[in-house]
Design an enzyme around this catalytic site. Structure first.
Site, PDB file in Angstrom:
ATOM      1  N   CYS A   1      39.529  46.074  41.565  1.00 56.41           N
ATOM      2  CA  CYS A   1      40.805  45.937  40.861  1.00 56.41           C
ATOM      3  C   CYS A   1      40.577  45.571  39.391  1.00 56.41           C
ATOM      4  O   CYS A   1      40.058  46.376  38.629  1.00 56.41           O
ATOM      5  CB  CYS A   1      41.700  44.937  41.587  1.00 56.41           C
ATOM      6  SG  CYS A   1      43.437  45.060  41.129  1.00 56.41           S
TER       7      CYS A   1
ATOM      8  N   HIS B   1      41.636  46.664  47.504  1.00 56.13           N
ATOM      9  CA  HIS B   1      41.412  45.353  48.117  1.00 56.13           C
ATOM     10  C   HIS B   1      41.245  45.516  49.624  1.00 56.13           C
ATOM     11  O   HIS B   1      41.854  46.394  50.233  1.00 56.13           O
ATOM     12  CB  HIS B   1      42.601  44.417  47.857  1.00 56.13           C
ATOM     13  CG  HIS B   1      42.762  44.007  46.442  1.00 56.13           C
ATOM     14  ND1 HIS B   1      41.915  43.125  45.819  1.00 56.13           N
ATOM     15  CD2 HIS B   1      43.700  44.352  45.516  1.00 56.13           C
ATOM     16  CE1 HIS B   1      42.315  42.933  44.575  1.00 56.13           C
ATOM     17  NE2 HIS B   1      43.393  43.669  44.359  1.00 56.13           N
TER      18      HIS B   1
END
Length: 498
Positions: free
Chosen positions: A333, A432
């Site tokens: 991310c 994630h």
């Protein structure tokens, strides 16, 4: 006929007293008995968040509690989520959607407005479930935060629900914590407290009995349970980083994660903590990196400012040296964005508007946009010299990244994700939860240099953790006193053997 308790609130004498775990355990206990139960936390302040199926954002603790209740999480289980982006400010997320950034003073006044959304969400859950287990936030005895409170007794009073208070004896001063917390409540708030729970006890409970008798006599409230310390318990942390690890195998891969100032979703690394072949080390401020096979730059709520912080710590130079020596680097991310060539925030989404040069290891550039990407997704992962394996996870990011090739290593439902760079030494992805699947975790650890990977089943580990907490509550808590309408379900003999 016994009264029906439609909700029960778990409050704590301090942060990390055990509210989240107790809430999850109670959800599983009731679900085991066929009772339709849901978790709820009106206000959560955490950088660990989850994405619901309909694209809303809630605290990860509530997602785990929903799993404990055997139901899908919804935004109504955590109607207000605060994600800090400075020491005095946070992004405010209401019923799953980010609405604005506020400083602490501004939000304090806004709470009386957002209480309407909190009660709406709570009402929707009450219409659907037999009972709700409500988790408080921090402590109800924080007098400076009592006005407009939506997280503790302010909510309990508005919803008119009973409360239990949990304290962590491992911190010391447990009787002072419980007695003092109750004493600082108003008379009406004290009246709705149904009892106390003492958490993380070690030793012979007989040595505690005189204190328990004193507490009950002084307060008129029962001690509903003394819960033993559960060594090696694996449940995702609400916000604090958990560095606990399983016993290591002989062959290990050394993995280092720098702790950024606004590190988010560090629960990504829980499967690595539980991996017997991985030596996972978190590195904090002013600490050099220890020898590593793999460095992982985590997600962050403030990517440009944390990139500056990373460089101020000299970690950029240590990453460069690590790569020169043949090591591998991964970014997730915000960490993935940092590995690219350029990051722009023209609208000041995460801080002052501006641009930053990235670390330059991936041929990508990122622009932060007002519309946050929130989705659960599945796809495939293909790393060099390996077979394609399935992946699943979730995305939470404001960044729109360009330069991603059509044959990117991660192929998701709506297109390619991530990139490889520097002769396959660097890998970045927005996904994630990528370590939670055995095959995907095996593939990444193999890419990083681990031979004969033996990744455990993380889903099973998490389920076993929830069940372990529920077993403990069934054994050591007086559940029939909490739910007299279901007393016959909780008549098993209680144990005091610690």
């Amino acid at each position: 006929m016994q009264p029906t308790i439609k909700a029960l609130m778990v409050q704590g004498t301090t942060s990390d007293a055990g509210k989240s775990i107790l809430t999850a355990g109670l959800c599983r206990v009731l679900a085991r008995q066929g009772i339709k139960v849901a978790p709820f936390k009106s206000q959560n302040m955490a950088l660990n968040s989850a994405v619901t199926k309909d694209g809303g954002e809630i605290g990860r603790a509530q997602a785990v509690q929903a799993q404990a209740a055997n139901i899908e999480p919804t935004v109504h289980m955590n109607p207000v989520l605060l994600k800090p982006n400075t020491d005095i400010g946070a992004q405010v997320i209401v019923q799953g959607k980010a609405i604005t950034d506020m400083d602490a003073i501004g939000y304090h006044g806004y709470k009386k407005v957002v209480m309407g959304s909190v009660m709406e969400s709570f009402g929707l859950l009450q219409d659907e479930y037999e009972t709700i287990i409500v988790e408080g936030a921090g402590s109800p005895a924080e007098i400076n935060l009592r006005q407009n409170d939506i997280a503790n007794m302010g909510f309990a009073e508005e919803a008119d629900i009973p409360v239990i208070i949990v304290a962590d004896i491992d911190r010391g001063g447990v009787f002072a914590h419980l007695y003092g917390t109750l004493a600082l409540l108003s008379e009406s708030e004290q009246a709705r407290v149904k009892g106390f729970v003492i958490n993380r006890f070690r030793g012979d409970v007989k040595l505690l009995e005189s204190g328990l008798d004193w507490l009950e006599e002084k307060t008129g409230k029962p001690v509903l349970g003394v819960l033993p310390y559960l060594h090696g318990l694996m449940l995702e942390a609400e916000d604090a980083i958990n560095s606990q690890q399983v016993e290591a195998a002989e062959q290990q891969l050394n993995v280092v994660v720098p702790v950024l100032t606004r590190v988010s979703n560090h629960t990504d690394f829980d499967p690595l903590r539980m991996h017997p072949q991985v030596n996972l080390q978190f590195v904090g401020k002013d600490q050099p990196f220890p020898p590593a096979d793999l460095i992982i730059i985590p997600g962050t709520k403030s990517v440009r400012s944390d990139l500056t912080y990373l460089c101020e710590q000299g970690w950029d130079k240590q990453i460069a040296r690590h790569l020169r020596l043949g090591g591998k680097v991964m970014g997730i991310c915000g960490g993935y964005q940092m590995l690219g060539e350029h990051i722009a925030d023209p609208d000041g989404i995460e801080g002052p508007a501006g641009e930053s040069e990235g670390l330059g290891y991936l041929a990508t550039s990122t622009v932060l946009a007002k519309q946050k990407q929130l989705k659960q997704t599945t796809g495939s992962l293909t790393l060099p010299e390996q077979e394609t394996v399935p992946v699943r996870g979730y995305e939470i990011h404001a960044g729109v990244t360009s330069g991603v090739s059509a044959d990117a290593p991660v192929q998701l439902q709506d297109g390619p994700d991530g990139q490889l760079g520097l002769d396959n030494q660097v890998f970045g992805t927005y996904l994630h939860g990528i370590f939670e699947q055995q095959q995907a975790c095996d593939a990444i650890l193999t890419w990083a240099g681990l031979e004969a990977t033996q990744t455990p089943d993380f889903d099973l580990i998490r389920e076993q953790g929830i069940d372990r907490v529920a077993d403990t509550l069934e054994q050591y808590m007086d559940l029939a006193k909490l739910w007299p309408q279901w007393a016959e379900k909780f008549t098993a003999e209680k144990s005091t053997d610690y």
